[in-house]
Design a protein around this motif. Structure first.
Motif, PDB file in Angstrom:
ATOM      1  N   ASN A   1       2.717   3.764  -6.661  1.00  0.00           N
ATOM      2  CA  ASN A   1       1.757   3.861  -5.569  1.00  0.00           C
ATOM      3  C   ASN A   1       1.047   2.530  -5.381  1.00  0.00           C
ATOM      4  OD1 ASN A   1       2.360   6.647  -5.357  1.00  0.00           O
ATOM      5  ND2 ASN A   1       0.770   7.157  -6.853  1.00  0.00           N
ATOM      6  N   SER A   2       0.396   2.387  -4.242  1.00  0.00           N
ATOM      7  CA  SER A   2      -0.362   1.168  -3.940  1.00  0.00           C
ATOM      8  C   SER A   2       0.471  -0.081  -4.197  1.00  0.00           C
ATOM      9  CB  SER A   2      -1.654   1.133  -4.774  1.00  0.00           C
ATOM     10  OG  SER A   2      -2.442   2.275  -4.524  1.00  0.00           O
TER      11      SER A   2
ATOM     12  N   GLY B   1       0.793  -1.216   0.000  1.00  0.00           N
ATOM     13  CA  GLY B   1       0.000   0.000   0.000  1.00  0.00           C
ATOM     14  C   GLY B   1       0.828   1.269   0.000  1.00  0.00           C
TER      15      GLY B   1
ATOM     16  N   LYS C   1       2.389  -3.548  -4.058  1.00  0.00           N
ATOM     17  CA  LYS C   1       1.981  -4.891  -3.648  1.00  0.00           C
ATOM     18  C   LYS C   1       3.225  -5.760  -3.463  1.00  0.00           C
ATOM     19  CE  LYS C   1      -2.109  -4.536  -6.619  1.00  0.00           C
ATOM     20  NZ  LYS C   1      -2.845  -5.162  -7.749  1.00  0.00           N
TER      21      LYS C   1
ATOM     22  N   ARG D   1      -1.495   2.430 -11.055  1.00  0.00           N
ATOM     23  CA  ARG D   1      -0.692   2.494  -9.824  1.00  0.00           C
ATOM     24  C   ARG D   1       0.661   3.166 -10.057  1.00  0.00           C
ATOM     25  NH1 ARG D   1       1.096  -2.000  -7.404  1.00  0.00           N
ATOM     26  NH2 ARG D   1       1.229  -3.225  -9.323  1.00  0.00           N
TER      27      ARG D   1
END
Length: 124
Positions: free
Chosen positions: A84-85, A15, A87, A67
């Motif tokens: 971003n975001s 995240g 994983k 992302r």
């Protein structure tokens, strides 16, 4: 001689965000593409995102669309990858690459100039 130097990697939790930078020297920007690849242990190097030298066109693989954002600052001779975001599956060594090809191809063999890589680790 073209040189590419990546920085900005690190360890983040899922995240989170990171911004990778690639400083380029000796590269002629009249035509071609610059991009980011990544390689996880035991896996092949794979394409992530690309931008044309004029900055008018970009391409993302499906797994990072929405992302990641690729951009460039020609005054600083730098290409960025805003991630971003993040994983856990984004964990890999990230490489910057460039070519002077007229037509875009995403396979690593079409890129003759590479950086040394920067490690990105995303924990769950």
């Amino acid at each position: 001689q073209v040189q590419l130097v990546e920085s900005g990697g690190g360890s983040v939790q899922a995240g989170g965000s990171l911004r990778l930078s690639c400083v380029v020297s000796g590269y002629t920007r009249n035509t071609g593409y610059m991009g980011w690849f990544r390689q996880a242990p035991g896996k092949e190097r794979e394409a992530v995102a690309f931008i044309s030298t004029d900055g008018d066109w970009s391409y993302y693989v499906d797994s990072v669309k929405g992302r990641f954002t690729i951009s460039q600052d020609n005054h600083k001779n730098t290409v960025y990858l805003q991630m971003n975001s993040l994983k856990p599956e984004d964990t890999a060594m990230y490489y910057c690459a460039a070519n002077n090809n007229l037509y875009f191809r995403s396979e690593p063999r079409y890129y003759s100039n590479w950086g040394q890589g920067t490690q990105v680790t995303v924990s769950s």
